[in-house]
Design an enzyme around this catalytic site. Structure first.
Site, short mmCIF file in Angstrom:
data_model
loop_
_atom_site.label_atom_id
_atom_site.label_comp_id
_atom_site.label_asym_id
_atom_site.label_seq_id
_atom_site.Cartn_x
_atom_site.Cartn_y
_atom_site.Cartn_z
N GLY A 25 0.77 -1.23 0.00
CA GLY A 25 0.00 0.00 0.00
C GLY A 25 0.81 1.29 0.00
O GLY A 25 0.34 2.32 0.49
N LEU B 199 -4.23 -7.00 -7.34
CA LEU B 199 -3.77 -8.12 -8.17
C LEU B 199 -4.88 -9.00 -8.73
O LEU B 199 -4.61 -10.01 -9.36
CB LEU B 199 -2.77 -8.98 -7.37
CG LEU B 199 -1.44 -8.27 -7.07
CD1 LEU B 199 -0.52 -9.15 -6.22
CD2 LEU B 199 -0.71 -7.86 -8.36
N ILE C 279 -10.08 -7.17 -12.93
CA ILE C 279 -11.29 -6.38 -12.74
C ILE C 279 -12.40 -6.98 -13.61
O ILE C 279 -12.25 -7.10 -14.82
CB ILE C 279 -11.03 -4.90 -13.13
CG1 ILE C 279 -10.04 -4.28 -12.14
CG2 ILE C 279 -12.30 -4.08 -13.16
CD1 ILE C 279 -10.52 -4.26 -10.70
N ASN D 262 -5.44 2.69 -13.15
CA ASN D 262 -4.48 1.72 -12.63
C ASN D 262 -3.08 2.32 -12.72
O ASN D 262 -2.78 3.06 -13.65
CB ASN D 262 -4.55 0.45 -13.49
CG ASN D 262 -3.57 -0.62 -13.03
OD1 ASN D 262 -3.46 -0.91 -11.83
ND2 ASN D 262 -2.84 -1.21 -13.96
N HIS E 261 0.76 1.26 -13.29
CA HIS E 261 1.56 0.12 -13.76
C HIS E 261 3.04 0.53 -13.74
O HIS E 261 3.38 1.61 -14.24
CB HIS E 261 1.13 -0.29 -15.17
CG HIS E 261 1.89 -1.48 -15.66
ND1 HIS E 261 1.60 -2.77 -15.24
CD2 HIS E 261 2.96 -1.59 -16.48
CE1 HIS E 261 2.46 -3.60 -15.79
NE2 HIS E 261 3.30 -2.92 -16.54
N GLU F 159 5.85 6.45 -9.51
CA GLU F 159 4.50 6.03 -9.10
C GLU F 159 3.89 6.95 -8.05
O GLU F 159 2.74 7.37 -8.18
CB GLU F 159 4.55 4.60 -8.53
CG GLU F 159 4.94 3.57 -9.55
CD GLU F 159 4.89 2.15 -9.01
OE1 GLU F 159 4.01 1.83 -8.20
OE2 GLU F 159 5.77 1.36 -9.39
C1 GRF Z 1 3.29 -1.04 -7.51
O1 GRF Z 1 4.55 -1.26 -8.07
C2 GRF Z 1 2.29 -0.80 -8.61
O2 GRF Z 1 2.82 -0.17 -9.71
C3 GRF Z 1 1.89 -2.20 -8.97
O3 GRF Z 1 1.86 -2.89 -7.75
C4 GRF Z 1 2.76 -2.28 -6.82
C5 GRF Z 1 1.98 -1.97 -5.57
O4 GRF Z 1 2.77 -1.50 -4.53
N1 GRF Z 1 0.67 -2.20 -9.72
P1 GRF Z 1 2.12 -0.88 -3.22
O5 GRF Z 1 1.17 -1.93 -2.65
O6 GRF Z 1 1.39 0.38 -3.60
O7 GRF Z 1 3.25 -0.61 -2.29
#
Ligand code: GRF
Length: 217
Positions: free
Chosen positions: A12, A91, A94, A108, A110, A181
């Site tokens: 998270g 994971l 959807i 999303n 990625h 991210e």
């Molecule tokens: C992230 O790398 C995101 O890009 C991918 O899953 C990971 C989630 O990490 N889809 P977190 O749970 O937000 O730390």
């Protein structure tokens, strides 16, 4: 106030980036109405409760069929009143009924520059392992809208991150999280909350902020 549901499966850190951005005013007019995890041990659930956000865990294992799980997932999101659904490391696939119920209202994050290293099987460290194996010099992250495919929807934001030849998959993963991210996911939510996103097919235009003067190109 744009009500937002954040769907998670793991640590998270992206959820935390959203919580922090709401707290410090980089995201405005937005409230997280639900954090939902398919994994009851996800640390993301703890982050939610620490922040006083309603949190729920719904696992496919608790249901007799995938169809029942999909229905429960959709109902939980709808009950939260969410106008936007954010997949932050979620994971599970959807379900089509969710995509239909929230057209261009699901995003999303990625951890690569789509269309590289994306699609079925590209999740978690696998994305970074593939990037290192291919020897790319630049990777990064993408925020995209979710359609019926896997990582195929309209691209909203991307940010490039340098790949170093000494990188391990974990080092690259962390750099991409820190430099890309955790920045572009809050930015994307702020743009959507302020109706600054126009989608035409797979092409996205970011509209100027209300206080930005329009300049002819
Ligand atoms: C992230 O790398 C995101 O890009 C991918 O899953 C990971 C989630 O990490 N889809 P977190 O749970 O937000 O730390």
């Amino acid at each position: 106030m744009m009500k937002t549901a954040v769907l998670v499966s793991g640590g998270g850190t992206n959820l935390q980036a959203i919580i922090d951005a709401i707290r410090d005013g980089r995201i405005t007019d937005t409230e997280i109405s639900l954090v939902l995890s398919n994994n009851k041990h996800a640390y993301a659930l703890e982050r939610a409760s620490k922040a006083g956000i309603p949190a729920l865990s719904i696992s496919p294992k608790d249901y007799g069929s995938r169809e029942q799980f999909n229905q429960a997932l959709l109902e939980a999101v709808q009950r939260s009143g969410a106008q936007l659904v954010v997949l932050a490391g979620f994971l599970c696939t959807i379900p089509p009924q969710m995509v239909e119920a929230y057209p261009n209202r699901i995003i999303n994050i990625h951890p690569s520059l789509i269309p590289s290293f994306c699609g079925t099987g590209f999740y978690g460290l696998k994305v970074h392992e593939a990037a290192l194996e291919r020897g790319v010099r630049i990777s990064g992250a993408t925020v995209h809208f979710v359609d019926a495919g896997t990582d195929t929807g309209p691209i909203l934001l991307q940010k490039a991150v340098e790949v170093r030849s000494s990188d391990t998959p974990k080092e690259l993963q962390l750099r991409i999280m820190q430099q890309a991210e955790w920045k572009i996911l809050p930015e994307a939510i702020q743009l959507i909350a302020h109706e600054r996103v126009h989608i035409d097919g797979r092409c996205v235009t970011i509209l100027p902020a209300a206080d930005e003067a329009w300049q002819p190109s």
